[in-house]
Scaffold this motif. Structure first.
Motif, PDB file in Angstrom:
ATOM      1  N   GLN A  45      51.774  32.840  42.793  1.00  0.00           N
ATOM      2  CA  GLN A  45      51.161  32.348  43.266  1.00  0.00           C
ATOM      3  C   GLN A  45      50.349  32.713  44.482  1.00  0.00           C
ATOM      4  N   ARG A  46      51.540  33.675  45.455  1.00  0.00           N
ATOM      5  CA  ARG A  46      51.390  34.379  45.992  1.00  0.00           C
ATOM      6  C   ARG A  46      50.359  35.971  46.036  1.00  0.00           C
ATOM      7  N   ALA A  47      51.135  36.133  45.050  1.00  0.00           N
ATOM      8  CA  ALA A  47      50.341  38.071  44.340  1.00  0.00           C
ATOM      9  C   ALA A  47      48.962  37.167  44.498  1.00  0.00           C
ATOM     10  N   VAL A  48      48.767  36.243  43.478  1.00  0.00           N
ATOM     11  CA  VAL A  48      47.032  35.954  43.131  1.00  0.00           C
ATOM     12  C   VAL A  48      46.153  35.493  44.517  1.00  0.00           C
ATOM     13  N   ALA A  49      46.690  35.629  45.555  1.00  0.00           N
ATOM     14  CA  ALA A  49      46.603  34.431  46.597  1.00  0.00           C
ATOM     15  C   ALA A  49      45.878  36.295  47.395  1.00  0.00           C
ATOM     16  N   ALA A  50      46.970  36.640  47.590  1.00  0.00           N
ATOM     17  CA  ALA A  50      46.968  38.005  47.824  1.00  0.00           C
ATOM     18  C   ALA A  50      45.709  39.113  47.141  1.00  0.00           C
ATOM     19  N   THR A  51      45.932  38.776  46.296  1.00  0.00           N
ATOM     20  CA  THR A  51      45.194  40.274  45.695  1.00  0.00           C
ATOM     21  C   THR A  51      43.331  39.569  45.189  1.00  0.00           C
ATOM     22  N   ASN A  52      43.047  37.484  45.744  1.00  0.00           N
ATOM     23  CA  ASN A  52      41.918  36.978  45.922  1.00  0.00           C
ATOM     24  C   ASN A  52      41.020  37.497  47.040  1.00  0.00           C
ATOM     25  N   ALA A  53      42.364  37.246  48.172  1.00  0.00           N
ATOM     26  CA  ALA A  53      42.350  38.252  49.383  1.00  0.00           C
ATOM     27  C   ALA A  53      41.285  39.498  49.279  1.00  0.00           C
ATOM     28  N   LEU A  54      42.108  39.827  48.977  1.00  0.00           N
ATOM     29  CA  LEU A  54      41.580  41.936  49.044  1.00  0.00           C
ATOM     30  C   LEU A  54      40.458  41.812  48.578  1.00  0.00           C
ATOM     31  N   VAL A  55      40.559  41.103  47.355  1.00  0.00           N
ATOM     32  CA  VAL A  55      39.008  41.202  46.290  1.00  0.00           C
ATOM     33  C   VAL A  55      37.595  40.478  47.310  1.00  0.00           C
ATOM     34  N   ALA A  56      38.195  39.445  48.304  1.00  0.00           N
ATOM     35  CA  ALA A  56      36.897  38.829  48.155  1.00  0.00           C
ATOM     36  C   ALA A  56      36.592  39.236  50.305  1.00  0.00           C
ATOM     37  N   HIS A  57      37.423  40.099  50.740  1.00  0.00           N
ATOM     38  CA  HIS A  57      36.933  41.300  52.008  1.00  0.00           C
ATOM     39  C   HIS A  57      36.696  42.728  51.260  1.00  0.00           C
ATOM     40  N   LEU A  58      37.051  43.398  50.369  1.00  0.00           N
ATOM     41  CA  LEU A  58      36.412  44.675  50.081  1.00  0.00           C
ATOM     42  C   LEU A  58      35.397  43.914  49.372  1.00  0.00           C
ATOM     43  N   SER A  59      34.621  42.657  48.754  1.00  0.00           N
ATOM     44  CA  SER A  59      33.133  43.011  48.870  1.00  0.00           C
ATOM     45  C   SER A  59      32.596  42.263  49.671  1.00  0.00           C
ATOM     46  N   LEU A  60      33.016  41.739  50.498  1.00  0.00           N
ATOM     47  CA  LEU A  60      32.418  41.269  52.014  1.00  0.00           C
ATOM     48  C   LEU A  60      32.252  42.900  52.795  1.00  0.00           C
ATOM     49  N   ALA A  61      32.885  43.769  52.498  1.00  0.00           N
ATOM     50  CA  ALA A  61      32.305  45.607  52.825  1.00  0.00           C
ATOM     51  C   ALA A  61      31.888  45.720  52.439  1.00  0.00           C
ATOM     52  N   ARG A  62      31.526  45.609  51.331  1.00  0.00           N
ATOM     53  CA  ARG A  62      30.271  46.117  50.447  1.00  0.00           C
ATOM     54  C   ARG A  62      28.748  45.742  50.659  1.00  0.00           C
ATOM     55  N   LEU A  63      29.005  44.612  50.581  1.00  0.00           N
ATOM     56  CA  LEU A  63      27.715  43.642  51.319  1.00  0.00           C
ATOM     57  C   LEU A  63      27.052  43.803  52.588  1.00  0.00           C
ATOM     58  N   THR A  64      28.040  44.214  53.463  1.00  0.00           N
ATOM     59  CA  THR A  64      28.137  44.363  54.461  1.00  0.00           C
ATOM     60  C   THR A  64      27.820  45.703  55.005  1.00  0.00           C
ATOM     61  N   ALA A  65      28.012  46.539  54.140  1.00  0.00           N
ATOM     62  CA  ALA A  65      27.058  48.398  53.898  1.00  0.00           C
ATOM     63  C   ALA A  65      25.877  47.986  53.743  1.00  0.00           C
ATOM     64  N   ILE A  66      25.883  47.299  52.314  1.00  0.00           N
ATOM     65  CA  ILE A  66      24.401  47.199  51.762  1.00  0.00           C
ATOM     66  C   ILE A  66      23.781  46.270  52.317  1.00  0.00           C
ATOM     67  N   THR A  67      24.037  45.324  53.513  1.00  0.00           N
ATOM     68  CA  THR A  67      23.046  44.832  54.288  1.00  0.00           C
ATOM     69  C   THR A  67      22.329  44.893  55.733  1.00  0.00           C
ATOM     70  N   HIS A  68      23.494  45.551  56.106  1.00  0.00           N
ATOM     71  CA  HIS A  68      23.175  46.972  57.332  1.00  0.00           C
ATOM     72  C   HIS A  68      22.926  48.053  57.621  1.00  0.00           C
ATOM     73  N   ASN A  69      22.582  48.530  56.227  1.00  0.00           N
ATOM     74  CA  ASN A  69      22.032  49.370  56.097  1.00  0.00           C
ATOM     75  C   ASN A  69      23.205  50.387  56.106  1.00  0.00           C
ATOM     76  N   SER A  70      24.563  50.617  56.552  1.00  0.00           N
ATOM     77  CA  SER A  70      24.958  51.329  57.690  1.00  0.00           C
ATOM     78  C   SER A  70      26.635  52.094  56.503  1.00  0.00           C
ATOM     79  N   HIS A  71      27.157  52.955  57.501  1.00  0.00           N
ATOM     80  CA  HIS A  71      28.820  52.477  56.058  1.00  0.00           C
ATOM     81  C   HIS A  71      29.414  51.860  56.831  1.00  0.00           C
ATOM     82  N   THR A  72      30.762  52.082  56.188  1.00  0.00           N
ATOM     83  CA  THR A  72      30.880  50.209  56.819  1.00  0.00           C
ATOM     84  C   THR A  72      32.764  51.149  55.898  1.00  0.00           C
TER      85      THR A  72
END
Length: 185
Positions: A45-72
């Protein structure tokens, strides 16, 4: 004779000391049998939580790049002010806008997200040695080769992996039991 007679065999309701000791011993044996399984479940469960946190923040990084039209840039960071040079993500990570392409935040306003608290003292997160950070282009693509972040336990067993390909797609996989954690430099 009309009277109530009490039988010498009448018994009071309750437990005897012997019955209580036997019950406690049975419970102790059952707890000892269940404890290793519970430890493995908790680790998963700890590993799943860490994996989900990474995936969520990586998705946020991609969305931020698209939204701000900038490199992230999404990189390991124990301090929360700049990227760490190594491949260890266990101390935390950060996401920032990289408008000038120098791969570091130029002002506090560029920092979008910082995760400094370690997700678990029992896990080790490391990235592939060839690529230690994810950099997203304004169109959501991730430049360079694949970035792989391994989630391992302290015994050196691989539990999960998170992969970002050069198109920007993020995927996570669960490792087969007893897979060794990749050695990183």
């Amino acid at each position: 004779m009309t009277g109530m007679s009490t039988s010498p065999r009448s018994r009071h309701a309750g437990f005897t000391l012997l019955e209580l000791i036997v019950s406690i011993c049975v419970l102790a044996i059952l707890a000892a049998i269940a404890a290793p399984s519970l430890g493995t479940l908790l680790e998963r469960q700890r590993a799943v939580a860490a994996t989900n946190a990474l995936v969520a923040h990586l998705s946020l990084a991609r969305l931020t790049a698209i939204t701000h039209n900038s490199h992230t840039v999404f990189c390991p960071s124990a301090s929360g002010t700049g990227c760490d040079a190594g491949t260890d993500w266990s101390g935390g990570w950060m996401l920032f806008l990289d408008r000038d392409g120098n791969r570091r935040p130029d002002s506090a306003d560029d920092i979008v997200r910082v995760e400094r608290t370690a997700l678990s003292q029992h896990l080790r997160l490391t990235s592939s040695s060839g690529r230690v950070q994810a950099r997203y282009l304004p169109d959501g693509r991730s430049t360079g080769s694949n970035l792989t972040i391994s989630v391992c336990n302290k015994r050196g067993e691989l539990l999960n992996t998170v992969v970002v390909n050069n198109v920007g797609r993020i995927r996570s996989t669960r490792a087969t039991p007893s897979s060794p954690c990749p050695r990183r430099t």
